[in-house]
Design a protein around this motif. Structure first.
Motif, PDB file in Angstrom:
ATOM      1  N   TRP A  18       3.363  10.110   7.243  1.00  0.00           N
ATOM      2  CA  TRP A  18       2.560  11.303   7.014  1.00  0.00           C
ATOM      3  C   TRP A  18       1.270  10.916   6.309  1.00  0.00           C
ATOM      4  N   ARG A  19       0.166  11.514   6.734  1.00  0.00           N
ATOM      5  CA  ARG A  19      -1.112  11.287   6.059  1.00  0.00           C
ATOM      6  C   ARG A  19      -1.793  12.616   5.826  1.00  0.00           C
ATOM      7  N   TYR A  20      -2.547  12.698   4.708  1.00  0.00           N
ATOM      8  CA  TYR A  20      -3.274  13.923   4.418  1.00  0.00           C
ATOM      9  C   TYR A  20      -4.530  14.033   5.275  1.00  0.00           C
ATOM     10  N   LEU A  21      -4.769  15.214   5.814  1.00  0.00           N
ATOM     11  CA  LEU A  21      -6.034  15.517   6.497  1.00  0.00           C
ATOM     12  C   LEU A  21      -6.481  16.899   6.050  1.00  0.00           C
ATOM     13  N   SER A  22      -7.791  17.133   6.088  1.00  0.00           N
ATOM     14  CA  SER A  22      -8.331  18.418   5.637  1.00  0.00           C
ATOM     15  C   SER A  22      -8.821  19.218   6.835  1.00  0.00           C
ATOM     16  N   PRO A  23      -8.269  20.412   7.069  1.00  0.00           N
ATOM     17  CA  PRO A  23      -8.776  21.226   8.171  1.00  0.00           C
ATOM     18  C   PRO A  23     -10.277  21.467   7.999  1.00  0.00           C
ATOM     19  N   HIS A  41     -12.016  17.848  -7.599  1.00  0.00           N
ATOM     20  CA  HIS A  41     -11.806  17.024  -6.397  1.00  0.00           C
ATOM     21  C   HIS A  41     -10.309  16.933  -6.151  1.00  0.00           C
ATOM     22  N   ASP A  42      -9.930  16.507  -4.962  1.00  0.00           N
ATOM     23  CA  ASP A  42      -8.504  16.371  -4.649  1.00  0.00           C
ATOM     24  C   ASP A  42      -7.957  15.118  -5.323  1.00  0.00           C
ATOM     25  N   PRO A  43      -6.608  15.029  -5.454  1.00  0.00           N
ATOM     26  CA  PRO A  43      -6.040  13.794  -6.014  1.00  0.00           C
ATOM     27  C   PRO A  43      -6.447  12.598  -5.159  1.00  0.00           C
ATOM     28  N   LEU A  44      -6.621  11.451  -5.826  1.00  0.00           N
ATOM     29  CA  LEU A  44      -7.170  10.299  -5.101  1.00  0.00           C
ATOM     30  C   LEU A  44      -6.079   9.324  -4.672  1.00  0.00           C
ATOM     31  N   PHE A  45      -4.976   9.800  -4.057  1.00  0.00           N
ATOM     32  CA  PHE A  45      -3.996   8.833  -3.553  1.00  0.00           C
ATOM     33  C   PHE A  45      -3.656   9.149  -2.106  1.00  0.00           C
ATOM     34  N   HIS A  88     -11.152  16.155  11.323  1.00  0.00           N
ATOM     35  CA  HIS A  88     -12.101  15.063  11.571  1.00  0.00           C
ATOM     36  C   HIS A  88     -11.462  13.800  11.010  1.00  0.00           C
ATOM     37  N   ILE A  89     -11.261  12.800  11.839  1.00  0.00           N
ATOM     38  CA  ILE A  89     -10.537  11.614  11.366  1.00  0.00           C
ATOM     39  C   ILE A  89     -11.367  10.357  11.582  1.00  0.00           C
ATOM     40  N   ARG A  90     -11.522   9.605  10.480  1.00  0.00           N
ATOM     41  CA  ARG A  90     -12.206   8.308  10.589  1.00  0.00           C
ATOM     42  C   ARG A  90     -11.149   7.206  10.602  1.00  0.00           C
ATOM     43  N   GLY A  91     -11.294   6.264  11.511  1.00  0.00           N
ATOM     44  CA  GLY A  91     -10.358   5.139  11.567  1.00  0.00           C
ATOM     45  C   GLY A  91     -10.686   4.165  10.445  1.00  0.00           C
ATOM     46  N   VAL A  92      -9.731   3.959   9.523  1.00  0.00           N
ATOM     47  CA  VAL A  92      -9.941   3.036   8.401  1.00  0.00           C
ATOM     48  C   VAL A  92      -9.509   1.640   8.847  1.00  0.00           C
ATOM     49  N   LEU A  93     -10.369   0.660   8.633  1.00  0.00           N
ATOM     50  CA  LEU A  93     -10.066  -0.706   9.062  1.00  0.00           C
ATOM     51  C   LEU A  93      -8.741  -1.169   8.464  1.00  0.00           C
ATOM     52  N   GLY A  94      -7.825  -1.626   9.308  1.00  0.00           N
ATOM     53  CA  GLY A  94      -6.543  -2.140   8.806  1.00  0.00           C
ATOM     54  C   GLY A  94      -5.535  -1.048   8.483  1.00  0.00           C
ATOM     55  N   GLY A  95      -5.899   0.205   8.709  1.00  0.00           N
ATOM     56  CA  GLY A  95      -4.980   1.301   8.385  1.00  0.00           C
ATOM     57  C   GLY A  95      -3.868   1.426   9.426  1.00  0.00           C
ATOM     58  N   TRP A  96      -2.742   2.010   9.012  1.00  0.00           N
ATOM     59  CA  TRP A  96      -1.620   2.206   9.935  1.00  0.00           C
ATOM     60  C   TRP A  96      -1.866   3.385  10.864  1.00  0.00           C
ATOM     61  N   VAL A  97      -2.331   4.495  10.287  1.00  0.00           N
ATOM     62  CA  VAL A  97      -2.316   5.743  11.049  1.00  0.00           C
ATOM     63  C   VAL A  97      -3.683   6.118  11.642  1.00  0.00           C
ATOM     64  N   SER A  98      -4.739   6.037  10.809  1.00  0.00           N
ATOM     65  CA  SER A  98      -6.027   6.576  11.285  1.00  0.00           C
ATOM     66  C   SER A  98      -6.553   5.839  12.538  1.00  0.00           C
ATOM     67  N   PRO A  99      -6.440   4.487  12.652  1.00  0.00           N
ATOM     68  CA  PRO A  99      -6.904   3.864  13.896  1.00  0.00           C
ATOM     69  C   PRO A  99      -6.083   4.328  15.104  1.00  0.00           C
ATOM     70  N   GLY A 115     -14.628  12.886  -0.571  1.00  0.00           N
ATOM     71  CA  GLY A 115     -14.980  11.643   0.138  1.00  0.00           C
ATOM     72  C   GLY A 115     -13.973  10.574  -0.223  1.00  0.00           C
ATOM     73  N   SER A 116     -14.346   9.310  -0.026  1.00  0.00           N
ATOM     74  CA  SER A 116     -13.416   8.225  -0.372  1.00  0.00           C
ATOM     75  C   SER A 116     -13.227   8.214  -1.887  1.00  0.00           C
ATOM     76  N   PRO A 117     -12.097   7.644  -2.368  1.00  0.00           N
ATOM     77  CA  PRO A 117     -11.880   7.615  -3.816  1.00  0.00           C
ATOM     78  C   PRO A 117     -13.066   7.015  -4.577  1.00  0.00           C
ATOM     79  N   GLN A 155       0.830  -1.212   0.000  1.00  0.00           N
ATOM     80  CA  GLN A 155       0.000   0.000   0.000  1.00  0.00           C
ATOM     81  C   GLN A 155       0.860   1.255   0.000  1.00  0.00           C
ATOM     82  N   ARG A 156       2.138   1.071   0.290  1.00  0.00           N
ATOM     83  CA  ARG A 156       2.961   2.235   0.512  1.00  0.00           C
ATOM     84  C   ARG A 156       3.682   2.716  -0.751  1.00  0.00           C
ATOM     85  N   ASP A 157       3.001   2.588  -1.886  1.00  0.00           N
ATOM     86  CA  ASP A 157       3.642   3.052  -3.113  1.00  0.00           C
ATOM     87  C   ASP A 157       3.109   4.437  -3.477  1.00  0.00           C
TER      88      ASP A 157
HETATM   89  C1  LIG Z   1      -6.612  14.948  -0.125  1.00  0.00           C
HETATM   90  C2  LIG Z   1      -6.939  14.014   1.022  1.00  0.00           C
HETATM   91  C3  LIG Z   1      -7.540  14.521   2.166  1.00  0.00           C
HETATM   92  C4  LIG Z   1      -7.890  13.656   3.229  1.00  0.00           C
HETATM   93  N1  LIG Z   1      -8.531  14.167   4.326  1.00  0.00           N
HETATM   94  C5  LIG Z   1      -8.904  13.317   5.325  1.00  0.00           C
HETATM   95  C6  LIG Z   1      -9.610  13.806   6.485  1.00  0.00           C
HETATM   96  O1  LIG Z   1      -9.871  15.012   6.640  1.00  0.00           O
HETATM   97  N2  LIG Z   1      -9.969  12.899   7.430  1.00  0.00           N
HETATM   98  C7  LIG Z   1      -9.683  11.561   7.305  1.00  0.00           C
HETATM   99  O2  LIG Z   1     -10.065  10.791   8.193  1.00  0.00           O
HETATM  100  N3  LIG Z   1      -9.003  11.094   6.250  1.00  0.00           N
HETATM  101  C8  LIG Z   1      -8.609  11.921   5.261  1.00  0.00           C
HETATM  102  N4  LIG Z   1      -7.911  11.423   4.175  1.00  0.00           N
HETATM  103  C9  LIG Z   1      -7.509  10.000   4.172  1.00  0.00           C
HETATM  104  C10 LIG Z   1      -6.203   9.865   4.994  1.00  0.00           C
HETATM  105  O3  LIG Z   1      -5.183  10.624   4.405  1.00  0.00           O
HETATM  106  C11 LIG Z   1      -5.688   8.427   5.052  1.00  0.00           C
HETATM  107  O4  LIG Z   1      -5.536   7.925   3.740  1.00  0.00           O
HETATM  108  C12 LIG Z   1      -6.627   7.512   5.820  1.00  0.00           C
HETATM  109  O5  LIG Z   1      -6.784   8.034   7.131  1.00  0.00           O
HETATM  110  C13 LIG Z   1      -6.063   6.099   5.893  1.00  0.00           C
HETATM  111  O6  LIG Z   1      -4.782   6.125   6.449  1.00  0.00           O
HETATM  112  P1  LIG Z   1      -4.226   4.868   7.262  1.00  0.00           P
HETATM  113  O7  LIG Z   1      -2.792   5.079   7.523  1.00  0.00           O
HETATM  114  O8  LIG Z   1      -5.113   4.562   8.431  1.00  0.00           O
HETATM  115  O9  LIG Z   1      -4.425   3.690   6.210  1.00  0.00           O
HETATM  116  P2  LIG Z   1      -3.269   3.057   5.288  1.00  0.00           P
HETATM  117  O10 LIG Z   1      -2.346   2.265   6.148  1.00  0.00           O
HETATM  118  O11 LIG Z   1      -2.705   4.144   4.442  1.00  0.00           O
HETATM  119  O12 LIG Z   1      -4.145   2.114   4.353  1.00  0.00           O
HETATM  120  C14 LIG Z   1      -4.680   0.888   4.856  1.00  0.00           C
HETATM  121  C15 LIG Z   1      -5.730   0.337   3.935  1.00  0.00           C
HETATM  122  O13 LIG Z   1      -6.892   1.169   3.955  1.00  0.00           O
HETATM  123  C16 LIG Z   1      -7.238   1.585   2.637  1.00  0.00           C
HETATM  124  N5  LIG Z   1      -7.766   2.959   2.733  1.00  0.00           N
HETATM  125  C17 LIG Z   1      -7.041   4.085   2.881  1.00  0.00           C
HETATM  126  N6  LIG Z   1      -7.862   5.151   2.962  1.00  0.00           N
HETATM  127  C18 LIG Z   1      -9.124   4.679   2.856  1.00  0.00           C
HETATM  128  C19 LIG Z   1     -10.401   5.280   2.874  1.00  0.00           C
HETATM  129  N7  LIG Z   1     -10.567   6.617   2.996  1.00  0.00           N
HETATM  130  N8  LIG Z   1     -11.485   4.478   2.761  1.00  0.00           N
HETATM  131  C20 LIG Z   1     -11.352   3.148   2.628  1.00  0.00           C
HETATM  132  N9  LIG Z   1     -10.152   2.514   2.618  1.00  0.00           N
HETATM  133  C21 LIG Z   1      -9.061   3.253   2.716  1.00  0.00           C
HETATM  134  C22 LIG Z   1      -5.930   1.528   1.874  1.00  0.00           C
HETATM  135  O14 LIG Z   1      -6.151   1.353   0.476  1.00  0.00           O
HETATM  136  C23 LIG Z   1      -5.297   0.307   2.477  1.00  0.00           C
HETATM  137  O15 LIG Z   1      -5.823  -0.866   1.911  1.00  0.00           O
HETATM  138  C24 LIG Z   1      -7.581  12.271   3.124  1.00  0.00           C
HETATM  139  C25 LIG Z   1      -6.932  11.784   1.984  1.00  0.00           C
HETATM  140  C26 LIG Z   1      -6.627  12.631   0.933  1.00  0.00           C
HETATM  141  C27 LIG Z   1      -5.951  12.082  -0.312  1.00  0.00           C
END
Ligand SMILES: Cc1cc2nc3c(=O)[nH]c(=O)nc-3n(C[C@H](O)[C@H](O)[C@H](O)COP(=O)(O)OP(=O)(O)OC[C@H]3O[C@@H](n4cnc5c(N)ncnc54)[C@H](O)[C@@H]3O)c2cc1C
Ligand code: HEM
Length: 389
Positions: free
Chosen positions: A190-195, A385-389, A208-219, A361-363, A52-54
């Motif tokens: 580093w992760r993107y967040l929107s003020p 919309h913002d870039p979707l990565f 505002h941060i939503r915890g993404v299942l299996g994510g490194w940072v948001s949970p 929103g989500s991609p 995922q880290r590409d």
């Molecule tokens: C321009 C921009 C603005 C953003 N603003 C916000 C914000 O204000 N608040 C916020 O909570 N997040 C925001 N995000 C998303 C945030 O940057 C992270 O991508 C998200 O929190 C996941 O990070 P992680 O480290 O937990 O997951 P990662 O470890 O990066 O990814 C883990 C897994 O989750 C999947 N994944 C990643 N993001 C999502 C998602 N949104 N929905 C479903 N699956 C996902 C990945 O593909 C991967 O499989 C924004 C992203 C972008 C590009």
């Protein structure tokens, strides 16, 4: 860059990426070359470089896709260059990245395809990307990194927190922009967040941060944020925003935490004297996902130019939602809540030909909504919309 150079770069890149597993192979070969040939660069990157880290390779392919639109691409690269100061990147690192990418490309491209002309085209393309980023970073006078202290962390849903910070020095971002953030429990990630609020002289900022299942940072943010901890923030990025004095009406569509940059813009517009009409659709899976309705209701009551329509996919809250009260269908100042897929509902109000559109929103939500709007007659050039990565 002339159109032949652009065409050569894009054709070779697409040919490599289109093969089965092509972009993953390209990414791993790129990193293998980069870290072997330039071992000191490894320290910039997170410890875990899983599939995922590409993000860097995805970003470069996003850039290559836009080589023909320099008026959009160059400001984007300039912002990236300013933001990359947070890594401590120096010009020689751009040479390392460009050389490694070209080596990886050459390895996977057909030998017949990789002519001298193609080789020169890649050199030219990568040089423009690097020079734009380096130049913008050099000219920038704002800090490379801001630090901020968490002053509040409020849980608004079981997997969603609102975090407020006080920055050590104010940052002048435009409402609607995003920035990259590093939290203490996840160094170098580093992760993107929107003020969710406009910039202010006190340096108060809210995310505002939503915890993404299996994510490194948001949970980790949702579960471990503590008052008093220090976060690091990079430079502002992105081009969403409503210009002053615009006559074009606005359509804003936001789902989940995607509401953050839209609400920041509406709050900022509320401080202006004249505004175009804005129709905001705020979406969620369940009624409880519409966690910010109170604020939006206050904004809608106070500002006659603003119409807010809540949209949910399911009319009832899920079983795990603790508040057993019936979700309110009518909220002061707002249109009645609609039920259905947000893109379909918004397109049904269309065709929105006289509106500028922002989707956040989500991609997958962004892609689907954009597709629905385009199918209903909205021109692509009016959709942002913002870039979707
Ligand atoms: C321009 C921009 C603005 C953003 N603003 C916000 C914000 O204000 N608040 C916020 O909570 N997040 C925001 N995000 C998303 C945030 O940057 C992270 O991508 C998200 O929190 C996941 O990070 P992680 O480290 O937990 O997951 P990662 O470890 O990066 O990814 C883990 C897994 O989750 C999947 N994944 C990643 N993001 C999502 C998602 N949104 N929905 C479903 N699956 C996902 C990945 O593909 C991967 O499989 C924004 C992203 C972008 C590009
Ligand atoms: C060639 C032009 C480059 C482009 C278009 C580019 C673009 C990007 C983008 C958009 C991201 C993801 C968002 C972010 O965290 O900032 C990223 C991540 C990153 N970039 Fe760059 N970058 C370039 C060059 C470089 C260089 C020269 C370095 C230094 C070695 C570098 C180091 C990094 C690092 C460390 C990450 C984080 C990777 C991760 O989290 O997996 N980049 N890059």
């Amino acid at each position: 860059m002339d159109s032949r150079t652009v065409a050569l770069i894009r054709t070779t890149f697409k040919a490599v990426a289109a093969e089965e597993g092509g972009s993953e192979k390209l990414a791993s070969s790129f990193y293998a070359t980069l870290f072997t040939d330039y071992p000191r660069v490894r320290d910039f990157f997170p410890a875990a470089m899983d599939s995922q880290r590409d993000r860097l390779v995805k970003a470069i392919s996003y850039t290559l896709d836009r080589l023909e639109e320099p008026n959009k691409l160059l400001p984007f690269l300039a912002q990236l260059g300013r933001d990359h100061r947070k890594y401590g990147v120096e010009p020689e690192h751009y040479v390392a990245v460009a050389t490694s990418l070209k080596t990886a490309m050459r390895r996977f491209a057909d030998t017949e395809m990789w002519t001298d002309e193609v080789d020169r085209a890649w050199d030219d393309g990568l040089a423009i990307i690097s020079e734009t980023m380096i130049g913008a970073a050099d000219r920038e006078e704002t800090p490379a990194i801001w630090s901020g202290t968490v002053v509040e962390c409020r849980s608004v849903l079981r997997n969603l927190v609102v975090v407020r910070l006080r920055l050590d020095q104010p940052m002048s971002y435009a409402a609607g922009q995003y920035l990259s953030v590093q939290v203490p429990s996840r160094p170098r990630m580093w992760r993107y967040l929107s003020p969710a609020v406009p910039a202010n002289a006190d340096g108060d900022i809210e995310f505002h941060i939503r915890g993404v299942l299996g994510g490194w940072v948001s949970p980790a943010i949702v579960g471990q944020t503590r008052i008093g901890e220090q976060w690091l923030l990079g430079s502002p990025l992105g081009g969403l925003g409503v210009p002053r004095n615009t006559k074009r009406k606005m359509l804003m569509v936001g789902c989940g935490t995607g509401i953050a940059p839209l609400r920041a813009q509406i709050m900022s517009m509320a401080q202006r004297r004249i505004n175009p009409k804005v129709h905001l659709f705020v979406g969620g899976h369940y009624p409880c996902d519409l966690y910010d309705l109170e604020m939006l209701s206050q904004l809608a009551v106070a500002n006659t130019w603003l119409t807010v329509t809540p949209v949910v996919e399911n009319d009832e809250n899920p079983w795990w939602h603790v508040d057993s009260r019936e979700p309110a269908r009518e909220v002061p100042g707002m249109e009645p809540r609609r039920t259905g897929q947000i893109g379909k509902i918004v397109a049904g109000f269309g065709p929105w030909t006289d509106h500028d559109v922002q989707i956040v929103g989500s991609p997958s939500m962004v892609q689907t909504t954009k597709f629905r709007l385009m199918a209903a007659g909205t021109e692509t050039k009016n959709i942002r919309h913002d870039p979707l990565f």
